[in-house]
Design a protein around this motif. Structure first.
Motif, short mmCIF file in Angstrom:
data_model
loop_
_atom_site.label_atom_id
_atom_site.label_comp_id
_atom_site.label_asym_id
_atom_site.label_seq_id
_atom_site.Cartn_x
_atom_site.Cartn_y
_atom_site.Cartn_z
N PRO A 128 0.80 -1.23 0.00
CA PRO A 128 0.00 0.00 0.00
C PRO A 128 0.83 1.28 0.00
CG PRO A 128 -0.78 -1.52 1.68
CD PRO A 128 0.50 -2.07 1.14
N GLU A 129 2.07 1.21 0.49
CA GLU A 129 2.94 2.38 0.56
C GLU A 129 3.77 2.57 -0.70
OE1 GLU A 129 2.43 4.26 3.24
OE2 GLU A 129 1.10 2.69 3.96
N ASN A 130 4.01 1.47 -1.45
CA ASN A 130 4.85 1.52 -2.65
C ASN A 130 4.30 0.51 -3.66
OD1 ASN A 130 6.79 1.42 -4.63
ND2 ASN A 130 8.50 1.04 -3.26
N ALA A 131 3.55 0.97 -4.63
CA ALA A 131 2.88 0.10 -5.60
C ALA A 131 3.84 -0.72 -6.45
CB ALA A 131 1.96 0.92 -6.49
N GLU A 132 5.12 -0.38 -6.43
CA GLU A 132 6.12 -1.15 -7.18
C GLU A 132 6.43 -2.49 -6.50
OE1 GLU A 132 7.51 -0.22 -10.21
OE2 GLU A 132 5.94 1.29 -10.08
N LEU A 133 6.15 -2.59 -5.20
CA LEU A 133 6.45 -3.80 -4.45
C LEU A 133 5.21 -4.69 -4.35
CD1 LEU A 133 8.52 -2.36 -1.47
CD2 LEU A 133 9.38 -3.48 -3.52
N LEU A 134 5.41 -5.98 -4.55
CA LEU A 134 4.34 -6.95 -4.41
C LEU A 134 4.60 -7.85 -3.21
CD1 LEU A 134 3.94 -8.19 -8.10
CD2 LEU A 134 2.68 -6.39 -6.94
N TYR A 135 3.53 -8.34 -2.63
CA TYR A 135 3.63 -9.33 -1.55
C TYR A 135 2.85 -10.56 -1.98
CZ TYR A 135 5.06 -5.51 1.56
OH TYR A 135 5.70 -4.45 2.13
N ALA A 136 3.40 -11.72 -1.68
CA ALA A 136 2.70 -12.98 -1.90
C ALA A 136 2.78 -13.77 -0.60
CB ALA A 136 3.35 -13.77 -3.04
N VAL A 137 1.62 -14.20 -0.12
CA VAL A 137 1.55 -14.96 1.13
C VAL A 137 0.59 -16.12 0.96
CG1 VAL A 137 2.08 -12.97 2.62
CG2 VAL A 137 -0.30 -13.55 2.13
N ASN A 138 0.73 -17.10 1.82
CA ASN A 138 -0.26 -18.15 1.93
C ASN A 138 -1.36 -17.59 2.83
OD1 ASN A 138 -1.85 -20.32 2.85
ND2 ASN A 138 -0.16 -21.75 2.58
N PRO A 139 -2.59 -17.38 2.32
CA PRO A 139 -3.63 -16.72 3.09
C PRO A 139 -4.41 -17.64 4.03
CG PRO A 139 -4.44 -17.16 0.92
CD PRO A 139 -3.01 -17.64 0.94
N THR A 140 -3.78 -18.70 4.48
CA THR A 140 -4.41 -19.61 5.42
C THR A 140 -4.03 -19.18 6.83
OG1 THR A 140 -4.20 -21.39 3.81
CG2 THR A 140 -4.68 -22.02 6.07
N CYS A 141 -5.03 -18.81 7.63
CA CYS A 141 -4.77 -18.31 8.98
C CYS A 141 -3.98 -19.34 9.78
CB CYS A 141 -6.09 -18.00 9.69
SG CYS A 141 -5.87 -17.30 11.35
N THR A 142 -2.98 -18.88 10.48
CA THR A 142 -2.11 -19.77 11.24
C THR A 142 -2.73 -20.19 12.57
OG1 THR A 142 -0.95 -17.86 12.19
CG2 THR A 142 -0.02 -18.83 10.19
N HIS A 143 -3.94 -19.69 12.85
CA HIS A 143 -4.63 -20.07 14.09
C HIS A 143 -5.40 -21.37 13.92
CE1 HIS A 143 -8.17 -19.51 16.98
NE2 HIS A 143 -7.14 -19.78 17.75
N LYS A 144 -6.38 -21.37 13.04
CA LYS A 144 -7.22 -22.56 12.85
C LYS A 144 -7.37 -22.97 11.39
CE LYS A 144 -8.60 -23.33 17.14
NZ LYS A 144 -8.38 -24.55 17.85
N GLY A 145 -6.63 -22.32 10.49
CA GLY A 145 -6.62 -22.75 9.10
C GLY A 145 -7.71 -22.17 8.21
N CYS A 146 -8.39 -21.13 8.65
CA CYS A 146 -9.40 -20.47 7.81
C CYS A 146 -8.69 -19.64 6.73
CB CYS A 146 -10.26 -19.55 8.65
SG CYS A 146 -11.19 -20.38 9.95
#
Length: 144
Positions: free
Chosen positions: A74-92
């Motif tokens: 959000p601060e620098n549109a040139e940078l991308l983030y890729a994450v596994n969007p599975t919550c580390t609490h219960k897997g949602c």
């Protein structure tokens, strides 16, 4: 020179002469270790730049052993983030909230920053990150 000193020198010399051969045997033929990590086969296309621009996120639920989410910093549109969007609490599967600029877990209320850093529990760990890049119109994420 004593016999023990002689055997120590021969042992060290033997190991030192064997080491380059062992390293060469473990490196794929014709490629250095740096070349292996940058080959196209290590990255998988997950979407296009136009998809990312129009939707604010690329979500691919069948990436390798789980899901993948790609967003812009959000601060620098040139940078991308890729994450596994599975919550580390219960897997949602967490939802990207572009207005709040964070991932929100619909199950138990955990919150994560765009790069996957835990902001609020009950989860105790960050979302696992991936390397991401753009080549031409394709958004590529590094396969594990």
């Amino acid at each position: 020179m004593k016999r023990r000193e002689f055997l120590n020198w021969v042992g060290v010399g033997g190991v030192a002469s064997f080491l380059p051969m062992a390293i060469a045997a473990c490196t794929p033929s014709g490629e250095s270790a740096a070349e292996v990590s940058n080959t196209p086969g290590n990255f998988e296309a997950v979407g296009t730049v136009s998809e990312l621009e129009s939707q604010g996120q690329i979500l691919k639920e069948n990436f390798q052993n789980g899901a993948i989410s790609v967003t812009r910093n959000p601060e620098n549109a040139e940078l991308l983030y890729a994450v596994n969007p599975t919550c580390t609490h219960k897997g949602c599967l967490v939802d990207w909230n572009a207005g709040e600029r964070k991932y929100l877990c619909p199950c138990h209320g955990s919150e994560y920053s765009p790069d996957g850093t835990l902001l609020k529990g009950p989860a105790e760990e960050n979302l696992p990150p991936y390397l991401v890049k753009i080549e031409g119109e394709q958004v590529l994420v590094q396969a594990i």
